[in-house]
Design a protein around this motif. Structure first.
Motif, PDB file in Angstrom:
ATOM      1  N   GLY A  66       0.488  -1.026  -0.045  1.00 55.91           N
ATOM      2  CA  GLY A  66       0.192   0.213  -0.020  1.00 55.91           C
ATOM      3  C   GLY A  66       1.488   1.516  -0.388  1.00 55.91           C
ATOM      4  N   ILE A  67       2.637   1.667   1.260  1.00 53.48           N
ATOM      5  CA  ILE A  67       3.096   2.662   0.601  1.00 53.48           C
ATOM      6  C   ILE A  67       3.384   2.621  -0.514  1.00 53.48           C
ATOM      7  CG2 ILE A  67       4.826   3.231   1.927  1.00 53.48           C
ATOM      8  CD1 ILE A  67       4.688   2.153   4.608  1.00 53.48           C
ATOM      9  N   TYR A  68       3.606   1.786  -0.880  1.00 49.80           N
ATOM     10  CA  TYR A  68       4.063   1.346  -2.546  1.00 49.80           C
ATOM     11  C   TYR A  68       3.717   1.682  -3.100  1.00 49.80           C
ATOM     12  CZ  TYR A  68       6.599  -0.222  -7.036  1.00 49.80           C
ATOM     13  OH  TYR A  68       6.227  -0.313  -7.884  1.00 49.80           O
ATOM     14  N   TYR A  69       1.801   1.298  -3.628  1.00 48.16           N
ATOM     15  CA  TYR A  69       1.187   1.610  -4.516  1.00 48.16           C
ATOM     16  C   TYR A  69       0.535   3.625  -3.870  1.00 48.16           C
ATOM     17  CZ  TYR A  69       1.076  -2.138  -6.950  1.00 48.16           C
ATOM     18  OH  TYR A  69       2.009  -4.023  -7.235  1.00 48.16           O
ATOM     19  N   THR A  70       0.791   4.018  -3.318  1.00 43.37           N
ATOM     20  CA  THR A  70       0.717   5.060  -2.480  1.00 43.37           C
ATOM     21  C   THR A  70       1.664   6.495  -3.177  1.00 43.37           C
ATOM     22  OG1 THR A  70      -0.344   4.961  -0.519  1.00 43.37           O
ATOM     23  CG2 THR A  70       0.055   6.998  -1.068  1.00 43.37           C
ATOM     24  N   ALA A  71       3.168   5.783  -3.319  1.00 40.82           N
ATOM     25  CA  ALA A  71       4.538   6.761  -3.663  1.00 40.82           C
ATOM     26  C   ALA A  71       3.798   6.393  -5.192  1.00 40.82           C
ATOM     27  CB  ALA A  71       5.314   6.356  -2.955  1.00 40.82           C
ATOM     28  N   TYR A  72       3.888   5.302  -5.664  1.00 41.84           N
ATOM     29  CA  TYR A  72       3.459   4.774  -7.004  1.00 41.84           C
ATOM     30  C   TYR A  72       2.911   5.968  -7.680  1.00 41.84           C
ATOM     31  CZ  TYR A  72       2.735   2.619 -11.832  1.00 41.84           C
ATOM     32  OH  TYR A  72       2.617   2.262 -12.716  1.00 41.84           O
ATOM     33  N   TYR A  73       1.338   5.874  -7.679  1.00 44.13           N
ATOM     34  CA  TYR A  73       0.570   6.753  -7.999  1.00 44.13           C
ATOM     35  C   TYR A  73       0.658   8.162  -8.396  1.00 44.13           C
ATOM     36  CZ  TYR A  73      -2.698   2.696  -8.426  1.00 44.13           C
ATOM     37  OH  TYR A  73      -2.547   1.268  -9.031  1.00 44.13           O
ATOM     38  N   LEU A  74       1.448   8.945  -6.516  1.00 39.18           N
ATOM     39  CA  LEU A  74       2.132  10.394  -6.525  1.00 39.18           C
ATOM     40  C   LEU A  74       2.673  10.588  -7.631  1.00 39.18           C
ATOM     41  CD1 LEU A  74       1.366  12.699  -5.216  1.00 39.18           C
ATOM     42  CD2 LEU A  74       3.669  11.833  -3.354  1.00 39.18           C
ATOM     43  N   LEU A  75       4.089   9.830  -8.031  1.00 38.21           N
ATOM     44  CA  LEU A  75       4.478  10.124  -8.747  1.00 38.21           C
ATOM     45  C   LEU A  75       3.842  10.539 -10.387  1.00 38.21           C
ATOM     46  CD1 LEU A  75       7.771   7.834  -7.854  1.00 38.21           C
ATOM     47  CD2 LEU A  75       7.702  10.326  -8.063  1.00 38.21           C
ATOM     48  N   MET A  76       2.935   9.100 -10.725  1.00 39.76           N
ATOM     49  CA  MET A  76       2.349   8.671 -11.688  1.00 39.76           C
ATOM     50  C   MET A  76       0.841   9.736 -12.028  1.00 39.76           C
ATOM     51  SD  MET A  76       3.713   6.389 -13.683  1.00 39.76           S
ATOM     52  CE  MET A  76       5.276   6.940 -13.062  1.00 39.76           C
ATOM     53  N   ASN A  77       1.110  11.252 -11.087  1.00 40.31           N
ATOM     54  CA  ASN A  77       0.593  12.007 -10.853  1.00 40.31           C
ATOM     55  C   ASN A  77      -1.548  11.281 -10.638  1.00 40.31           C
ATOM     56  OD1 ASN A  77      -0.371  14.656 -10.333  1.00 40.31           O
ATOM     57  ND2 ASN A  77      -0.125  15.046 -12.844  1.00 40.31           N
ATOM     58  N   LEU A 104      -3.671  11.177  -9.240  1.00 44.64           N
ATOM     59  CA  LEU A 104      -4.108  11.785  -7.817  1.00 44.64           C
ATOM     60  C   LEU A 104      -5.562  11.252  -7.339  1.00 44.64           C
ATOM     61  CD1 LEU A 104      -3.560  14.961  -8.537  1.00 44.64           C
ATOM     62  CD2 LEU A 104      -2.140  13.678  -7.267  1.00 44.64           C
ATOM     63  N   ALA A 105      -6.691  10.816  -8.173  1.00 46.08           N
ATOM     64  CA  ALA A 105      -7.353   9.382  -7.548  1.00 46.08           C
ATOM     65  C   ALA A 105      -7.303   8.112  -6.970  1.00 46.08           C
ATOM     66  CB  ALA A 105      -8.633   9.799  -8.846  1.00 46.08           C
ATOM     67  N   GLN A 106      -6.032   7.605  -7.466  1.00 48.06           N
ATOM     68  CA  GLN A 106      -5.605   7.084  -7.065  1.00 48.06           C
ATOM     69  C   GLN A 106      -4.416   6.756  -5.250  1.00 48.06           C
ATOM     70  OE1 GLN A 106      -6.560   3.630  -7.696  1.00 48.06           O
ATOM     71  NE2 GLN A 106      -6.660   2.871  -9.706  1.00 48.06           N
ATOM     72  N   PHE A 107      -3.957   7.565  -5.786  1.00 48.13           N
ATOM     73  CA  PHE A 107      -3.364   8.376  -4.633  1.00 48.13           C
ATOM     74  C   PHE A 107      -4.130   7.942  -3.946  1.00 48.13           C
ATOM     75  CE2 PHE A 107      -1.811  11.637  -2.932  1.00 48.13           C
ATOM     76  CZ  PHE A 107      -0.875  11.313  -1.823  1.00 48.13           C
ATOM     77  N   SER A 108      -4.956   8.910  -3.938  1.00 43.16           N
ATOM     78  CA  SER A 108      -5.899   9.809  -2.719  1.00 43.16           C
ATOM     79  C   SER A 108      -5.985   8.142  -2.063  1.00 43.16           C
ATOM     80  CB  SER A 108      -7.377  10.000  -3.046  1.00 43.16           C
ATOM     81  OG  SER A 108      -6.230  11.641  -3.429  1.00 43.16           O
ATOM     82  N   ALA A 109      -7.212   7.178  -2.805  1.00 43.13           N
ATOM     83  CA  ALA A 109      -7.383   5.942  -2.387  1.00 43.13           C
ATOM     84  C   ALA A 109      -6.491   4.834  -1.697  1.00 43.13           C
ATOM     85  CB  ALA A 109      -8.841   5.626  -3.657  1.00 43.13           C
ATOM     86  N   LYS A 110      -5.427   5.087  -2.550  1.00 37.80           N
ATOM     87  CA  LYS A 110      -5.156   3.997  -2.120  1.00 37.80           C
ATOM     88  C   LYS A 110      -3.984   4.581  -0.855  1.00 37.80           C
ATOM     89  CE  LYS A 110      -3.618   0.419  -2.941  1.00 37.80           C
ATOM     90  NZ  LYS A 110      -3.715  -0.998  -2.773  1.00 37.80           N
ATOM     91  N   GLY A 111      -3.736   5.678  -1.102  1.00 36.12           N
ATOM     92  CA  GLY A 111      -3.121   6.543   0.498  1.00 36.12           C
ATOM     93  C   GLY A 111      -4.286   6.294   1.009  1.00 36.12           C
ATOM     94  N   LEU A 112      -5.110   6.296   1.225  1.00 31.44           N
ATOM     95  CA  LEU A 112      -6.501   6.147   2.362  1.00 31.44           C
ATOM     96  C   LEU A 112      -6.658   4.804   3.163  1.00 31.44           C
ATOM     97  CD1 LEU A 112      -8.066   7.859   4.741  1.00 31.44           C
ATOM     98  CD2 LEU A 112     -10.276   7.460   2.534  1.00 31.44           C
ATOM     99  N   GLU A 113      -6.445   4.473   2.192  1.00 30.04           N
ATOM    100  CA  GLU A 113      -6.675   3.012   2.661  1.00 30.04           C
ATOM    101  C   GLU A 113      -5.614   2.155   3.397  1.00 30.04           C
ATOM    102  OE1 GLU A 113      -7.441  -1.280   0.633  1.00 30.04           O
ATOM    103  OE2 GLU A 113      -5.869  -0.604   0.129  1.00 30.04           O
ATOM    104  N   THR A 114      -4.276   3.123   3.152  1.00 25.69           N
ATOM    105  CA  THR A 114      -3.096   2.124   3.422  1.00 25.69           C
ATOM    106  C   THR A 114      -2.543   2.917   4.276  1.00 25.69           C
ATOM    107  OG1 THR A 114      -1.962   2.467   2.080  1.00 25.69           O
ATOM    108  CG2 THR A 114      -0.683   2.465   3.408  1.00 25.69           C
ATOM    109  N   PHE A 115      -3.147   4.252   4.974  1.00 28.97           N
ATOM    110  CA  PHE A 115      -3.442   4.934   6.595  1.00 28.97           C
ATOM    111  C   PHE A 115      -4.162   4.235   7.093  1.00 28.97           C
ATOM    112  CE2 PHE A 115      -4.898   9.014   9.478  1.00 28.97           C
ATOM    113  CZ  PHE A 115      -3.586   8.903   9.801  1.00 28.97           C
TER     114      PHE A 115
END
Length: 143
Positions: free
Chosen positions: A92-103, A105-116
């Motif tokens: 989850g941490i990996y994919y959160t960072a990945y989606y952030l770097l790939m810009n 933001l929808a996936q970044f927010s979803a995965k980041g919230l789940e990981t948090f």
């Protein structure tokens, strides 16, 4: 499911070696990690969410770590830190960072919230596991 539990035991054992746990505690560290993953799988199979399953598995892991600690006369961190390895949301941490770097933001927010939520659930599980008085576990150590 059995293969997953065995793999989690082996992974926890490897992390115990990396963590420099006492050699005589390797087996119990592995058992604790396997127990945590088994609990997680059973919670998931029961239909609860990932965060709640992580919290339930962490409570069981913490209680088992405290029991092993009292029984084996070893610090609880030896069993808790090595056992928590299987529950930490590394992907989850990996994919959160990945989606952030790939810009994305929808996936970044979803995965980041789940990981948090999972990380918070793990922290709460440890707190709940330590809420039980130590004297309960001291009785285990005397047997």
């Amino acid at each position: 499911m059995i293969l997953q539990v065995i793999a989690s035991m082996v992974g926890t054992l490897a992390f115990a070696i990396l963590f420099n746990a006492p050699r005589k505690e390797y087996f119990f560290c592995g058992v604790n990690g396997g127990l945590a993953w088994l609990a997680y799988l059973l919670f998931i199979r029961a239909g609860v969410g990932v965060a709640l399953a992580s919290m339930g598995a962490t409570v069981i892991l913490t209680l088992a770590a405290r029991g092993f600690s009292s029984w084996r006369k070893c610090p609880v961190t030896v069993f808790l830190i090595t056992g928590i390895f299987v529950l930490v949301p590394g992907a989850g941490i990996y994919y959160t960072a990945y989606y952030l770097l790939m810009n994305d933001l929808a996936q970044f927010s979803a995965k980041g919230l789940e990981t948090f939520k999972i990380a918070g659930a793990i922290a709460l599980g440890i707190v709940f596991g330590f809420a039980i008085p130590q004297r309960v576990f001291n009785k285990i150590g005397k047997r």
